[in-house]
Design a protein around this motif. Sequence first.
Motif, short mmCIF file in Angstrom:
data_model
loop_
_atom_site.label_atom_id
_atom_site.label_comp_id
_atom_site.label_asym_id
_atom_site.label_seq_id
_atom_site.Cartn_x
_atom_site.Cartn_y
_atom_site.Cartn_z
N GLY A 12 0.09 -1.32 -0.42
CA GLY A 12 0.14 0.06 -0.26
C GLY A 12 1.00 0.92 0.15
O GLY A 12 1.74 1.53 0.55
N ASP A 35 2.22 -2.15 -4.85
CA ASP A 35 0.94 -1.22 -5.23
C ASP A 35 0.58 -1.80 -6.70
O ASP A 35 1.04 -2.74 -7.33
CB ASP A 35 0.62 0.16 -4.27
CG ASP A 35 -0.27 0.54 -4.63
OD1 ASP A 35 -1.35 0.24 -4.87
OD2 ASP A 35 -0.78 1.12 -3.50
N GLU A 86 1.16 -3.88 6.53
CA GLU A 86 0.10 -3.47 5.32
C GLU A 86 -0.46 -2.41 5.73
O GLU A 86 -0.69 -1.93 6.67
CB GLU A 86 -1.30 -4.62 5.90
CG GLU A 86 -2.51 -4.42 4.87
CD GLU A 86 -3.34 -3.48 6.10
OE1 GLU A 86 -3.96 -2.98 5.34
OE2 GLU A 86 -3.62 -4.35 7.03
N ILE A 88 -3.27 -0.91 2.87
CA ILE A 88 -4.18 -0.62 1.80
C ILE A 88 -5.27 0.14 2.73
O ILE A 88 -5.28 0.38 3.88
CB ILE A 88 -4.05 -2.33 1.24
CG1 ILE A 88 -5.06 -2.93 2.66
CG2 ILE A 88 -3.01 -2.65 0.90
CD1 ILE A 88 -5.64 -4.02 1.97
N ARG A 91 -10.70 -1.28 4.33
CA ARG A 91 -11.73 -2.00 4.44
C ARG A 91 -11.62 -3.51 5.47
O ARG A 91 -10.59 -4.09 3.92
CB ARG A 91 -12.46 -1.51 2.71
CG ARG A 91 -12.71 -0.15 2.10
CD ARG A 91 -13.16 0.04 1.22
NE ARG A 91 -13.69 -1.48 0.22
CZ ARG A 91 -14.08 -1.58 -1.29
NH1 ARG A 91 -12.95 -0.10 -1.56
NH2 ARG A 91 -14.86 -2.22 -1.41
N GLU A 93 -12.69 -6.29 4.16
CA GLU A 93 -13.22 -7.33 3.00
C GLU A 93 -11.44 -6.93 2.00
O GLU A 93 -10.94 -7.99 1.66
CB GLU A 93 -13.90 -6.93 2.48
CG GLU A 93 -14.21 -5.89 1.02
CD GLU A 93 -14.65 -4.96 2.31
OE1 GLU A 93 -14.96 -3.54 1.28
OE2 GLU A 93 -15.03 -4.78 2.96
N LEU A 94 -11.25 -5.75 1.84
CA LEU A 94 -9.82 -5.39 1.18
C LEU A 94 -8.96 -6.88 1.34
O LEU A 94 -8.30 -7.20 1.40
CB LEU A 94 -9.30 -4.00 0.88
CG LEU A 94 -10.63 -3.62 -0.32
CD1 LEU A 94 -9.85 -2.00 -0.69
CD2 LEU A 94 -10.43 -4.44 -2.06
N LYS A 95 -8.71 -6.36 3.65
CA LYS A 95 -7.61 -6.80 4.00
C LYS A 95 -7.77 -8.12 4.53
O LYS A 95 -6.41 -8.64 4.37
CB LYS A 95 -7.40 -5.77 5.79
CG LYS A 95 -7.67 -4.60 5.65
CD LYS A 95 -6.85 -4.34 6.93
CE LYS A 95 -7.17 -2.30 7.05
NZ LYS A 95 -6.28 -1.44 6.16
N GLN A 96 -8.73 -8.58 3.86
CA GLN A 96 -8.93 -10.10 4.66
C GLN A 96 -8.66 -10.82 3.10
O GLN A 96 -7.86 -11.77 3.15
CB GLN A 96 -10.31 -11.03 5.04
CG GLN A 96 -10.34 -10.19 6.83
CD GLN A 96 -11.90 -10.61 6.61
OE1 GLN A 96 -12.88 -10.53 6.10
NE2 GLN A 96 -11.96 -10.81 8.44
N ALA A 97 -8.83 -10.18 2.19
CA ALA A 97 -9.01 -10.93 1.03
C ALA A 97 -7.52 -10.92 0.36
O ALA A 97 -6.77 -11.54 0.25
CB ALA A 97 -8.94 -10.14 -0.82
N LEU A 98 -6.20 -10.04 1.05
CA LEU A 98 -4.76 -9.60 0.93
C LEU A 98 -4.18 -10.98 1.98
O LEU A 98 -3.39 -11.40 1.11
CB LEU A 98 -4.22 -8.15 1.13
CG LEU A 98 -3.07 -8.27 1.85
CD1 LEU A 98 -1.98 -8.40 0.12
CD2 LEU A 98 -2.94 -6.72 2.03
N GLN A 101 -4.15 -14.14 -0.04
CA GLN A 101 -3.72 -14.41 -1.02
C GLN A 101 -2.55 -14.36 -0.19
O GLN A 101 -1.68 -15.47 -1.19
CB GLN A 101 -3.37 -12.85 -2.41
CG GLN A 101 -3.62 -12.97 -3.14
CD GLN A 101 -3.17 -11.55 -3.92
OE1 GLN A 101 -4.22 -10.73 -3.78
NE2 GLN A 101 -2.22 -11.58 -5.44
#
Length: 313
Positions: A12, A35, A86, A88, A91, A93-98, A101
């Motif tokens: 980020g 990023d 981290e 980013i 949000r 959902e964005l953090k959990q998706a990262l 991954q």
Amino acid sequence: MSSLPKIATVIGSGTMGPGIAATLARAGVVVRLYDISDQAIENAQASYAMVNGVLENVGTPKSDGGSVSFGTDLGDAVAGTELIIEAIPERLELKQALFAQLEDGLIGENVIIASNTSGIPISTMARGMKAPGRLIGMHWSNPPHLIPMIEVIPGEETDPSHVDRLVDIVKAFDYVPVVEKETPGFVENRVLYAILRECLDLLEKGIVTPEGLDACVKWGIGYKLSVIGPTRLLDMAGLDIYKAVSSYLNADLADRKDTPAMIEEKIAAGTLGFKTGSGMYEYDGPEAIAAKRKEIVTGLVAARKTLSSIPNV
């Protein structure tokens, strides 16, 4: 042996990323700033150059071996890394998706993931992770290259050894780690927003102007608290005095739970502050805003130099 990681990754590159990367690099860490777009990376490179100039002005020591590279390939950014920071957008959902991954074969078992979240509970973010014990809060204060304090917040499942490791890392680049229990907003933002709530209430009631309020807080509160912490201030003033004043004043302080109407109205009008050219104050174009930003950075640099020379009180 240094407590610093040899390689760290900052994910980020927005408001905080370049300052975090520069701080670590000057301490001798090889930093990779990632990023998702070329434009974001281009912006980060420009910000990084500016941040480095500020750190030179502050007199931040520069250790050998540190560097920062920029890229849009996540696999390359985290290859061999020991610490991921981290940063980013806020949000969940964005953090959990990262995190999903990263844990899908990109990082080893012992890599710490430190989130710079401003207040999302670490335990909430850790839900669904393969190794929730690796996630920990690492909340830098903005601007991160100038404010040498970091909140360290373990979640319910955070491995205690990672807490100790992160504390050692923070101390190694000469910042102050503050270990806290989980609470919404963490400590710094809770105190800050309590102050802002009272400030906005006073403005809405017409008791003071924005200029008067800023002067009162800067000199009547900020000046003192920059040297004397609030609990030490209680001792200095006397607990009996605090009891006498709080016994009648606390009941009259703002305790609203919503966002003040004056803020909602300004948001609806598109007046958000520096980013739109007006907010609580009016700014005469981009050049005036740039000049005000420069004044703020210059002030923070001067204040940090002075405060660094004063023993903890």
